[in-house]
Design a protein around this motif. Structure first.
Motif, PDB file in Angstrom:
ATOM      1  N   THR A   9       0.832  -1.200   0.000  1.00 11.85           N
ATOM      2  CA  THR A   9       0.000   0.000   0.000  1.00 11.85           C
ATOM      3  C   THR A   9       0.871   1.256   0.000  1.00 11.85           C
ATOM      4  O   THR A   9       1.641   1.483   0.929  1.00 11.85           O
ATOM      5  CB  THR A   9      -0.930   0.010   1.226  1.00 11.85           C
ATOM      6  OG1 THR A   9      -0.150  -0.095   2.417  1.00 11.85           O
ATOM      7  CG2 THR A   9      -1.902  -1.165   1.173  1.00 11.85           C
ATOM      8  N   LEU A  10       0.729   2.050  -1.032  1.00 15.69           N
ATOM      9  CA  LEU A  10       1.515   3.279  -1.155  1.00 15.69           C
ATOM     10  C   LEU A  10       0.563   4.464  -1.327  1.00 15.69           C
ATOM     11  O   LEU A  10       0.027   4.693  -2.416  1.00 15.69           O
ATOM     12  CB  LEU A  10       2.462   3.200  -2.352  1.00 15.69           C
ATOM     13  CG  LEU A  10       3.682   2.296  -2.163  1.00 15.69           C
ATOM     14  CD1 LEU A  10       4.414   2.104  -3.478  1.00 15.69           C
ATOM     15  CD2 LEU A  10       4.621   2.895  -1.118  1.00 15.69           C
ATOM     16  N   PRO A  11       0.324   5.222  -0.256  1.00 16.94           N
ATOM     17  CA  PRO A  11      -0.512   6.418  -0.379  1.00 16.94           C
ATOM     18  C   PRO A  11       0.204   7.460  -1.220  1.00 16.94           C
ATOM     19  O   PRO A  11       1.357   7.279  -1.629  1.00 16.94           O
ATOM     20  CB  PRO A  11      -0.662   6.878   1.074  1.00 16.94           C
ATOM     21  CG  PRO A  11       0.579   6.397   1.748  1.00 16.94           C
ATOM     22  CD  PRO A  11       0.900   5.075   1.092  1.00 16.94           C
ATOM     23  N   PHE A  12      -0.477   8.568  -1.494  1.00 19.76           N
ATOM     24  CA  PHE A  12       0.159   9.663  -2.204  1.00 19.76           C
ATOM     25  C   PHE A  12       1.429  10.073  -1.463  1.00 19.76           C
ATOM     26  O   PHE A  12       1.398  10.363  -0.266  1.00 19.76           O
ATOM     27  CB  PHE A  12      -0.803  10.847  -2.328  1.00 19.76           C
ATOM     28  CG  PHE A  12      -0.166  12.080  -2.885  1.00 19.76           C
ATOM     29  CD1 PHE A  12       0.451  12.060  -4.123  1.00 19.76           C
ATOM     30  CD2 PHE A  12      -0.175  13.272  -2.166  1.00 19.76           C
ATOM     31  CE1 PHE A  12       1.043  13.195  -4.641  1.00 19.76           C
ATOM     32  CE2 PHE A  12       0.416  14.414  -2.674  1.00 19.76           C
ATOM     33  CZ  PHE A  12       1.027  14.373  -3.907  1.00 19.76           C
ATOM     34  N   LEU A  13       2.551  10.083  -2.173  1.00 20.08           N
ATOM     35  CA  LEU A  13       3.855  10.272  -1.549  1.00 20.08           C
ATOM     36  C   LEU A  13       4.237  11.749  -1.546  1.00 20.08           C
ATOM     37  O   LEU A  13       4.599  12.318  -2.580  1.00 20.08           O
ATOM     38  CB  LEU A  13       4.914   9.447  -2.288  1.00 20.08           C
ATOM     39  CG  LEU A  13       4.646   7.932  -2.314  1.00 20.08           C
ATOM     40  CD1 LEU A  13       5.704   7.214  -3.149  1.00 20.08           C
ATOM     41  CD2 LEU A  13       4.601   7.362  -0.896  1.00 20.08           C
ATOM     42  N   ARG A  14       4.143  12.358  -0.362  1.00 17.62           N
ATOM     43  CA  ARG A  14       4.562  13.747  -0.202  1.00 17.62           C
ATOM     44  C   ARG A  14       6.047  13.778   0.136  1.00 17.62           C
ATOM     45  O   ARG A  14       6.516  13.005   0.974  1.00 17.62           O
ATOM     46  CB  ARG A  14       3.732  14.420   0.891  1.00 17.62           C
ATOM     47  CG  ARG A  14       2.267  14.607   0.502  1.00 17.62           C
ATOM     48  CD  ARG A  14       1.476  15.298   1.605  1.00 17.62           C
ATOM     49  NE  ARG A  14       0.177  15.753   1.117  1.00 17.62           N
ATOM     50  CZ  ARG A  14      -0.914  15.004   1.088  1.00 17.62           C
ATOM     51  NH1 ARG A  14      -0.866  13.750   1.528  1.00 17.62           N
ATOM     52  NH2 ARG A  14      -2.057  15.488   0.630  1.00 17.62           N
ATOM     53  N   PRO A  15       6.796  14.676  -0.497  1.00 19.92           N
ATOM     54  CA  PRO A  15       8.244  14.701  -0.291  1.00 19.92           C
ATOM     55  C   PRO A  15       8.660  14.745   1.174  1.00 19.92           C
ATOM     56  O   PRO A  15       9.618  14.082   1.572  1.00 19.92           O
ATOM     57  CB  PRO A  15       8.677  15.961  -1.039  1.00 19.92           C
ATOM     58  CG  PRO A  15       7.655  16.128  -2.119  1.00 19.92           C
ATOM     59  CD  PRO A  15       6.362  15.668  -1.513  1.00 19.92           C
ATOM     60  N   ALA A  16       7.949  15.491   2.006  1.00 18.35           N
ATOM     61  CA  ALA A  16       8.333  15.620   3.410  1.00 18.35           C
ATOM     62  C   ALA A  16       8.260  14.294   4.155  1.00 18.35           C
ATOM     63  O   ALA A  16       8.934  14.114   5.171  1.00 18.35           O
ATOM     64  CB  ALA A  16       7.436  16.653   4.104  1.00 18.35           C
ATOM     65  N   GLU A  17       7.455  13.372   3.662  1.00 14.89           N
ATOM     66  CA  GLU A  17       7.268  12.094   4.360  1.00 14.89           C
ATOM     67  C   GLU A  17       8.247  11.013   3.908  1.00 14.89           C
ATOM     68  O   GLU A  17       8.418  10.020   4.605  1.00 14.89           O
ATOM     69  CB  GLU A  17       5.832  11.590   4.137  1.00 14.89           C
ATOM     70  CG  GLU A  17       4.765  12.498   4.734  1.00 14.89           C
ATOM     71  CD  GLU A  17       3.366  12.094   4.293  1.00 14.89           C
ATOM     72  OE1 GLU A  17       3.234  11.059   3.618  1.00 14.89           O
ATOM     73  OE2 GLU A  17       2.405  12.825   4.609  1.00 14.89           O
ATOM     74  N   ILE A  18       8.892  11.191   2.762  1.00 16.48           N
ATOM     75  CA  ILE A  18       9.707  10.097   2.221  1.00 16.48           C
ATOM     76  C   ILE A  18      11.175  10.460   2.052  1.00 16.48           C
ATOM     77  O   ILE A  18      11.984   9.589   1.744  1.00 16.48           O
ATOM     78  CB  ILE A  18       9.147   9.603   0.878  1.00 16.48           C
ATOM     79  CG1 ILE A  18       9.155  10.729  -0.169  1.00 16.48           C
ATOM     80  CG2 ILE A  18       7.741   9.037   1.048  1.00 16.48           C
ATOM     81  CD1 ILE A  18       8.775  10.271  -1.569  1.00 16.48           C
ATOM     82  N   THR A  19      11.541  11.718   2.236  1.00  8.63           N
ATOM     83  CA  THR A  19      12.939  12.109   2.075  1.00  8.63           C
ATOM     84  C   THR A  19      13.632  12.200   3.436  1.00  8.63           C
ATOM     85  O   THR A  19      12.989  12.362   4.471  1.00  8.63           O
ATOM     86  CB  THR A  19      13.051  13.473   1.367  1.00  8.63           C
ATOM     87  OG1 THR A  19      12.276  14.443   2.085  1.00  8.63           O
ATOM     88  CG2 THR A  19      12.534  13.390  -0.054  1.00  8.63           C
ATOM     89  N   GLY A  20      14.966  12.094   3.398  1.00  4.05           N
ATOM     90  CA  GLY A  20      15.760  12.298   4.600  1.00  4.05           C
ATOM     91  C   GLY A  20      15.957  11.085   5.485  1.00  4.05           C
ATOM     92  O   GLY A  20      16.514  11.192   6.581  1.00  4.05           O
ATOM     93  N   PHE A  21      15.528   9.898   5.036  1.00  2.00           N
ATOM     94  CA  PHE A  21      15.732   8.693   5.844  1.00  2.00           C
ATOM     95  C   PHE A  21      17.197   8.258   5.814  1.00  2.00           C
ATOM     96  O   PHE A  21      17.751   7.806   6.809  1.00  2.00           O
ATOM     97  CB  PHE A  21      14.846   7.548   5.323  1.00  2.00           C
ATOM     98  CG  PHE A  21      13.396   7.676   5.698  1.00  2.00           C
ATOM     99  CD1 PHE A  21      12.915   7.126   6.871  1.00  2.00           C
ATOM    100  CD2 PHE A  21      12.515   8.359   4.883  1.00  2.00           C
ATOM    101  CE1 PHE A  21      11.582   7.245   7.225  1.00  2.00           C
ATOM    102  CE2 PHE A  21      11.185   8.487   5.219  1.00  2.00           C
ATOM    103  CZ  PHE A  21      10.722   7.928   6.399  1.00  2.00           C
TER     104      PHE A  21
END
Length: 417
Positions: A142-154
């Protein structure tokens, strides 16, 4: 073990169409969907994002969703309902009601979370689908709409949005393949704009900054079916098993000719030939018709008077009319009333009028169209930008849309806080 599920998306519950509520149309769709569930008893119902039309939906729209989940659970207690957030949804809001959803065998994935180690929490994104004997028959990525703030910087692989999107897909698919046995199917559900997808004018832009539409190369060959949301036209993208189910009702006049549907998908992982994957589209009945009337004024009046007669008592059930008339001169002050008078009584809602000036000696060879529809932020920005004497610049528009999305996200976070 065969798994059977329904693929739907882009319900947009709570939408107002030129200030007219779509509640009745959604009620009719959901009642029809309940009948399909009762007849077919699928293992799962997938809703691939844009459940609601706005991030802060009205209570009536929320009630529609939760009443549907309760009704669906009553007639198909073994069916799981899996939902992801789209760009119109608040991911945090739809995740807040998890205890309620569990009672109806439903689950929602709204945002990308971190685990205790500070990495992407893949466990929340991998959802098992069970049969009536509680045996796992499939895994849904399950991949919701990917907002940059939620997926970057890991980590170093997620420094930019594009790298982060590729990394997330790779990590999720790798983990899913580890967990999947030979008799289980792999399904990926995502809300995204894929390269090659055909758009309408009702989809809010989600390609911003320097980002491009996503490539289907993100999907491993091990994925049996990709259930997409965001584009409202039912369509495949590149391959038969990568599909948008489309919206259940037309969300703009540009969607009048769309064949709205849900997709019934059956996967038998034990098969290696074409019988492994089968799908069938079920056409959704249209409860309220839309009419697009175009032409010179005489033609418009002729078309209006030729529309079907017969009153419809409830205004929410009446059909929508959009008029685009062509003229070489300014319109008469009472033109709207003339249009209203030409329409058969008590059956239609005239929701939009626009005019297109015909070419003349003074106006040159190009037609100029004036729309009375409220402008979107992007259109308004373009108009002001061009009035200031600047040329049309795609990069500037992308940057502006990026700022709009960041503002929406800030308002959403403030509301959640």
């Amino acid at each position: 073990m065969t798994v059977r599920f329904f693929h739907t998306s882009d319900w947009h519950l709570g939408q107002f169409f030129y200030n007219h509520s779509r509640q009745y149309e959604h009620e009719q769709f959901l009642a029809w969907l309940i009948k399909q569930i009762q007849q077919k008893q699928p293992h799962a119902l997938l809703i691939a994002g844009d459940i609601f039309d706005v991030i802060n939906p009205a209570s009536a729209a929320q009630k529609q969703l939760y009443q549907f989940l309760a009704d669906a659970h009553d007639i198909a207690p073994n069916m799981q309902t899996l939902m992801i957030a789209g760009n119109h949804d608040s991911g945090y809001r739809i995740e807040q009601v998890e205890p309620l959803l569990e009672k109806y065998n439903a689950k929602t994935v709204g945002v990308i979370h971190k685990n205790a180690e500070g990495q992407i929490d893949l466990d929340r994104l991998l959802v098992p689908i069970y049969d009536e004997h509680k045996k796992i028959v499939a895994w849904c990525l399950t991949l919701p709409f990917l907002r940059p703030a939620e997926i970057t910087g890991f980590n170093e692989q997620t420094a930019s949005s594009q790298n982060a999107i590729a990394y997330l897909h790779q990590q999720l698919i790798t983990e899913a393949k580890k967990r999947t046995t030979d008799d289980q199917a792999l399904i990926l559900m995502s809300h995204a704009h894929m390269q090659g997808g055909e758009t309408s004018d009702s989809e809010r832009p989600i390609i911003i900054g320097n980002e491009e539409a996503l490539s289907t190369a993100l999907f491993d060959d091990a994925i049996d079916y990709v259930a997409l949301g965001h584009l409202h036209k039912p369509q495949k993208v590149g391959q038969e098993h990568i599909r948008y189910s489309g919206s259940p009702i037309p969300l703009s006049f540009s969607e009048i000719n769309y064949k709205h549907q849900i997709v019934e998908v059956t996967i038998d992982p034990t098969q290696t030939d074409e019988s492994r994957l089968q799908f069938e589209a079920a056409a959704i009945p249209r409860s309220v018709q839309l009419h697009k009337i175009k032409g010179e004024l005489n033609d418009v009046f002729t078309q209006l008077t030729a529309l079907p007669h017969g009153e419809i008592d409830n205004i929410d059930h009446r059909e929508y009319v959009d008029i685009e008339y062509h003229t070489a001169v300014p319109p008469q002050p009472n033109l709207r009333q003339q249009f209203e008078d030409a329409l058969p009584k008590g059956r239609y809602r005239l929701v939009r009028i626009s005019r297109q000036y015909l070419a003349s000696e003074k106006s040159g060879d190009e037609n100029t169209q004036i729309s009375l529809e409220p402008p979107t932020p992007a259109k308004l920005f373009q108009q002001i930008w061009e009035k200031q004497g600047y040329s049309n610049d795609d990069q500037v528009l992308k940057d502006f849309l990026c700022l709009v999305q960041e503002a929406e996200k800030t308002l959403e976070n403030e509301h959640e806080a």
